[in-house]
Design a protein around this motif. Structure first.
Motif, PDB file in Angstrom:
ATOM      1  N   ILE A  84      45.415 -16.698 -31.859  1.00  0.00           N
ATOM      2  CA  ILE A  84      45.696 -18.003 -32.469  1.00  0.00           C
ATOM      3  C   ILE A  84      46.262 -17.800 -33.873  1.00  0.00           C
ATOM      4  O   ILE A  84      47.327 -18.317 -34.213  1.00  0.00           O
ATOM      5  N   CYS A  85      45.551 -17.026 -34.670  1.00  0.00           N
ATOM      6  CA  CYS A  85      45.884 -16.914 -36.090  1.00  0.00           C
ATOM      7  C   CYS A  85      47.194 -16.184 -36.355  1.00  0.00           C
ATOM      8  O   CYS A  85      47.898 -16.513 -37.311  1.00  0.00           O
TER       9      CYS A  85
ATOM     10  N   ASP B 128      49.974 -18.838 -42.122  1.00  0.00           N
ATOM     11  CA  ASP B 128      48.974 -18.297 -43.029  1.00  0.00           C
ATOM     12  C   ASP B 128      47.804 -17.757 -42.207  1.00  0.00           C
ATOM     13  O   ASP B 128      46.779 -18.416 -42.030  1.00  0.00           O
ATOM     14  N   GLU B 129      47.985 -16.552 -41.719  1.00  0.00           N
ATOM     15  CA  GLU B 129      46.999 -15.918 -40.846  1.00  0.00           C
ATOM     16  C   GLU B 129      45.650 -15.744 -41.546  1.00  0.00           C
ATOM     17  O   GLU B 129      44.595 -15.898 -40.931  1.00  0.00           O
ATOM     18  N   ILE B 130      45.688 -15.460 -42.842  1.00  0.00           N
ATOM     19  CA  ILE B 130      44.444 -15.272 -43.594  1.00  0.00           C
ATOM     20  C   ILE B 130      43.660 -16.583 -43.648  1.00  0.00           C
ATOM     21  O   ILE B 130      42.449 -16.599 -43.442  1.00  0.00           O
TER      22      ILE B 130
ATOM     23  N   GLN C   7      48.143 -28.474 -48.703  1.00  0.00           N
ATOM     24  CA  GLN C   7      48.590 -27.299 -47.945  1.00  0.00           C
ATOM     25  C   GLN C   7      47.565 -26.942 -46.867  1.00  0.00           C
ATOM     26  O   GLN C   7      47.937 -26.569 -45.758  1.00  0.00           O
ATOM     27  N   ASN C   8      46.294 -27.062 -47.176  1.00  0.00           N
ATOM     28  CA  ASN C   8      45.260 -26.800 -46.174  1.00  0.00           C
ATOM     29  C   ASN C   8      45.436 -27.715 -44.968  1.00  0.00           C
ATOM     30  O   ASN C   8      45.248 -27.290 -43.823  1.00  0.00           O
TER      31      ASN C   8
ATOM     32  N   SER D 157      40.110 -17.185 -41.869  1.00  0.00           N
ATOM     33  CA  SER D 157      39.022 -17.564 -42.767  1.00  0.00           C
ATOM     34  C   SER D 157      38.311 -18.825 -42.279  1.00  0.00           C
ATOM     35  O   SER D 157      37.086 -18.856 -42.178  1.00  0.00           O
ATOM     36  N   VAL D 158      39.072 -19.877 -41.971  1.00  0.00           N
ATOM     37  CA  VAL D 158      38.426 -21.141 -41.606  1.00  0.00           C
ATOM     38  C   VAL D 158      37.844 -21.102 -40.200  1.00  0.00           C
ATOM     39  O   VAL D 158      36.735 -21.588 -39.981  1.00  0.00           O
ATOM     40  N   LEU D 159      38.562 -20.526 -39.257  1.00  0.00           N
ATOM     41  CA  LEU D 159      38.028 -20.475 -37.894  1.00  0.00           C
ATOM     42  C   LEU D 159      36.993 -19.363 -37.744  1.00  0.00           C
ATOM     43  O   LEU D 159      35.969 -19.548 -37.087  1.00  0.00           O
TER      44      LEU D 159
END
Length: 182
Positions: free
Chosen positions: A38-39, A44-46, A163-164, A50-52
């Motif tokens: 997914i990421c 923005d893979e980071i 942006q988030n 981070s969130v998932l």
């Protein structure tokens, strides 16, 4: 959005979160490889990881659950912004800044409605509606950001949060496309 409206929205979100099965009853649970799959597709893979990766629900979720988690993270972000805006308003006397923040608050309230629609649609497996509602919701937060690019140009105190929202919307889209097999 008033304090009682915010509390009501949060309560409804948690009711949806815990009344919808996201614990592997639909298909296989997400493993690290699927999370990476997914990421890696995001800009923005980071951020995605981070969130998932830090959300404890991810460990027991299937793909439908992942969609619900990503949408719920968007709703949480929106609620944080609508709580922050009154604080920002009280800290400024600039009439342009106040007007922009008030309009951003309206934008975020409209975005909340759209992401709540997306959440209900995901629960009903109506994934084209999820995409449409999430897109409409993130368009509202983008409008907030764009207000600071008009004369007089200014720096938005909400840029990172805006942006988030773009990043979360992208994650939702990727997960839905994976569910649909696209």
């Amino acid at each position: 959005m008033g304090g009682s409206s915010l509390k009501w929205s949060i309560m409804i979100m948690f009711i949806f979160l815990f009344s919808n099965p996201i614990n592997g009853r639909f298909s296989t649970q997400i493993d690290k490889a699927t999370l990476d799959q997914i990421c890696v597709q995001t800009k923005d893979e980071i951020f995605c990881d981070s969130v998932l990766g830090s959300d404890p629900r991810t460990r027991t979720a299937d793909m439908k659950g992942m969609a619900l988690i990503a949408i719920s993270l968007s709703i949480i972000q929106i609620n944080e912004v609508t709580t922050l805006i009154p604080e920002l308003l009280s800290g400024t006397t600039d009439p342009v800044a106040k007007q922009r923040l008030q309009t951003c608050n309206s934008d975020y309230e409209a975005a909340l409605v759209k992401f709540q629609e997306a959440y209900r649609s995901a629960g009903a497996a109506s994934y084209s509606d999820v995409i449409n509602s999430a897109r409409d919701g993130v368009d509202k937060t983008t409008q907030c950001e764009n207000r600071y690019k008009t004369s007089p140009v200014g720096s938005s105190p909400l840029s990172q949060r805006n942006q988030n929202m773009i990043n979360l919307s992208e994650i939702i889209s990727i997960i839905v496309k994976m569910i649909q097999g696209s």
